[in-house]
Design a protein around this motif. Sequence first.
Motif, mmCIF file in Angstrom:
data_model
loop_
_atom_site.group_PDB
_atom_site.id
_atom_site.type_symbol
_atom_site.label_atom_id
_atom_site.label_comp_id
_atom_site.label_asym_id
_atom_site.label_seq_id
_atom_site.Cartn_x
_atom_site.Cartn_y
_atom_site.Cartn_z
ATOM 1 N N LEU A 6 2.771 -2.216 3.693
ATOM 2 C CA LEU A 6 2.542 -1.646 2.368
ATOM 3 C C LEU A 6 2.709 -0.133 2.430
ATOM 4 C CD1 LEU A 6 -0.816 -3.559 1.853
ATOM 5 C CD2 LEU A 6 1.378 -4.230 0.835
ATOM 6 N N THR A 7 3.296 0.436 1.399
ATOM 7 C CA THR A 7 3.431 1.887 1.308
ATOM 8 C C THR A 7 3.157 2.329 -0.125
ATOM 9 O OG1 THR A 7 5.123 1.933 3.033
ATOM 10 C CG2 THR A 7 4.951 3.876 1.654
ATOM 11 N N ALA A 8 2.388 3.385 -0.279
ATOM 12 C CA ALA A 8 2.164 3.979 -1.595
ATOM 13 C C ALA A 8 2.537 5.450 -1.547
ATOM 14 C CB ALA A 8 0.717 3.816 -2.039
ATOM 15 N N THR A 9 3.231 5.895 -2.583
ATOM 16 C CA THR A 9 3.548 7.310 -2.762
ATOM 17 C C THR A 9 2.793 7.800 -3.990
ATOM 18 O OG1 THR A 9 5.768 7.039 -1.826
ATOM 19 C CG2 THR A 9 5.380 8.996 -3.177
ATOM 20 N N LEU A 10 1.882 8.715 -3.791
ATOM 21 C CA LEU A 10 1.062 9.240 -4.888
ATOM 22 C C LEU A 10 1.616 10.565 -5.384
ATOM 23 C CD1 LEU A 10 -1.785 8.118 -6.061
ATOM 24 C CD2 LEU A 10 -0.839 6.996 -4.043
ATOM 25 N N LEU A 36 3.221 15.631 -3.941
ATOM 26 C CA LEU A 36 3.570 14.258 -3.576
ATOM 27 C C LEU A 36 3.098 13.956 -2.165
ATOM 28 C CD1 LEU A 36 6.144 15.602 -5.302
ATOM 29 C CD2 LEU A 36 6.961 13.279 -5.153
ATOM 30 N N THR A 37 2.623 12.745 -1.954
ATOM 31 C CA THR A 37 2.203 12.309 -0.625
ATOM 32 C C THR A 37 2.488 10.826 -0.477
ATOM 33 O OG1 THR A 37 0.346 12.219 0.942
ATOM 34 C CG2 THR A 37 -0.165 11.803 -1.364
ATOM 35 N N VAL A 38 2.752 10.387 0.751
ATOM 36 C CA VAL A 38 3.053 8.971 1.002
ATOM 37 C C VAL A 38 2.308 8.520 2.244
ATOM 38 C CG1 VAL A 38 5.129 9.521 2.340
ATOM 39 C CG2 VAL A 38 4.909 7.260 1.270
ATOM 40 N N ASP A 39 1.839 7.275 2.217
ATOM 41 C CA ASP A 39 1.118 6.713 3.350
ATOM 42 C C ASP A 39 1.386 5.217 3.391
ATOM 43 O OD1 ASP A 39 -0.475 6.853 5.580
ATOM 44 O OD2 ASP A 39 -2.136 7.835 4.554
ATOM 45 N N GLN A 40 1.318 4.648 4.585
ATOM 46 C CA GLN A 40 1.573 3.223 4.728
ATOM 47 C C GLN A 40 0.397 2.540 5.412
ATOM 48 O OE1 GLN A 40 4.798 2.231 7.391
ATOM 49 N NE2 GLN A 40 4.316 3.900 8.801
ATOM 50 N N MET A 41 0.304 1.228 5.196
ATOM 51 C CA MET A 41 -0.687 0.413 5.873
ATOM 52 C C MET A 41 -0.005 -0.846 6.384
ATOM 53 S SD MET A 41 -4.097 0.859 3.456
ATOM 54 C CE MET A 41 -4.972 -0.442 4.334
#
Length: 311
Positions: A129-133, A40-45
């Motif tokens: 915005l944030t996505a967790t892949l 799991l990984t998460v990043d924001q913009m």
Amino acid sequence: MPDEFSRIARYLAPLAGEAGLGLKDDAAVLAPPPGRELVLTVDQMLEGVHFLSGEDPALIARKLLRRNLSDLAAMGAAPLGYLLTTALPVALPEDWLAGFAAGLRQDQEIFNIELLGGDSSSSLHGIALTATLLGTVAPGAALRRNGARAGDEIWVTGTIGDAVLGLQARRGQRKDPTGFFTQRSLLPAPRVGLELAGIVSAAIDVSDGLVQDLSHIVEESGLRAVIEAGLVPASPAAAALGEEVLQARLTGGDDYELILAVPPGRAEALKAACGDLPVTKIGAFEPGAGVCVLSGAGTEMAFKSLGWKHF
């Protein structure tokens, strides 16, 4: 802009797969593939930090996913799906969200992933915005930063430094007549799908700058890295700019290429695993600490900053 629930139903629910339950429940129900571990990984913009106001929402959406996909690639993981959170200004035009959703759909099809769920809210200070892949790897096969050994070679995929030159172009600080640098900055190519387990001993993606990201492998593995600036691969467009942009290329970040620690004798296996993707040897790990970048004259280069600072 429509209310939260109609917005989700219109733009985001069509992106959800079976595990996302049509975004009609409080959480997704996901069954990982048998015999695989989850990664799991998460990043924001954030508007004004990671993208500029007025930029194409479809490209913003795709870069949001691709930044996270690059993290999965650095771990040797295959992508599975993602969670999404948005905080949008109330006055944001509806066609912005339509374009954003179109960008998500485009990359969902390219990378065979689906929306699993998330959250939405309003924002008083720009778009967030944030996505967790989520991805999967074979048990024990995840690539780590701490696996490098003295004598391992340092390799990188692709070319380094185009994205920072593209950021300069987007800010009006550099001419980019062909749009090549700008495109590399707006739409990186995450190196997912490479079968690197058993070939490389450590890996990381170039998100904050080649020198700074290499330093993370060095710190976690307890080693020193020595690379030659002249070996760091440049695109023809960047190479034409010469020494003027060298420090920016080495520290600018946002390339989303991979830095790989490769034991001696595995170069051919690495090239075979990467197929048509170019890979370049730029140095080696040795006992010690820190990152040493050698100039063409063989002297150690000094940098004002090793890479992107988040704070």
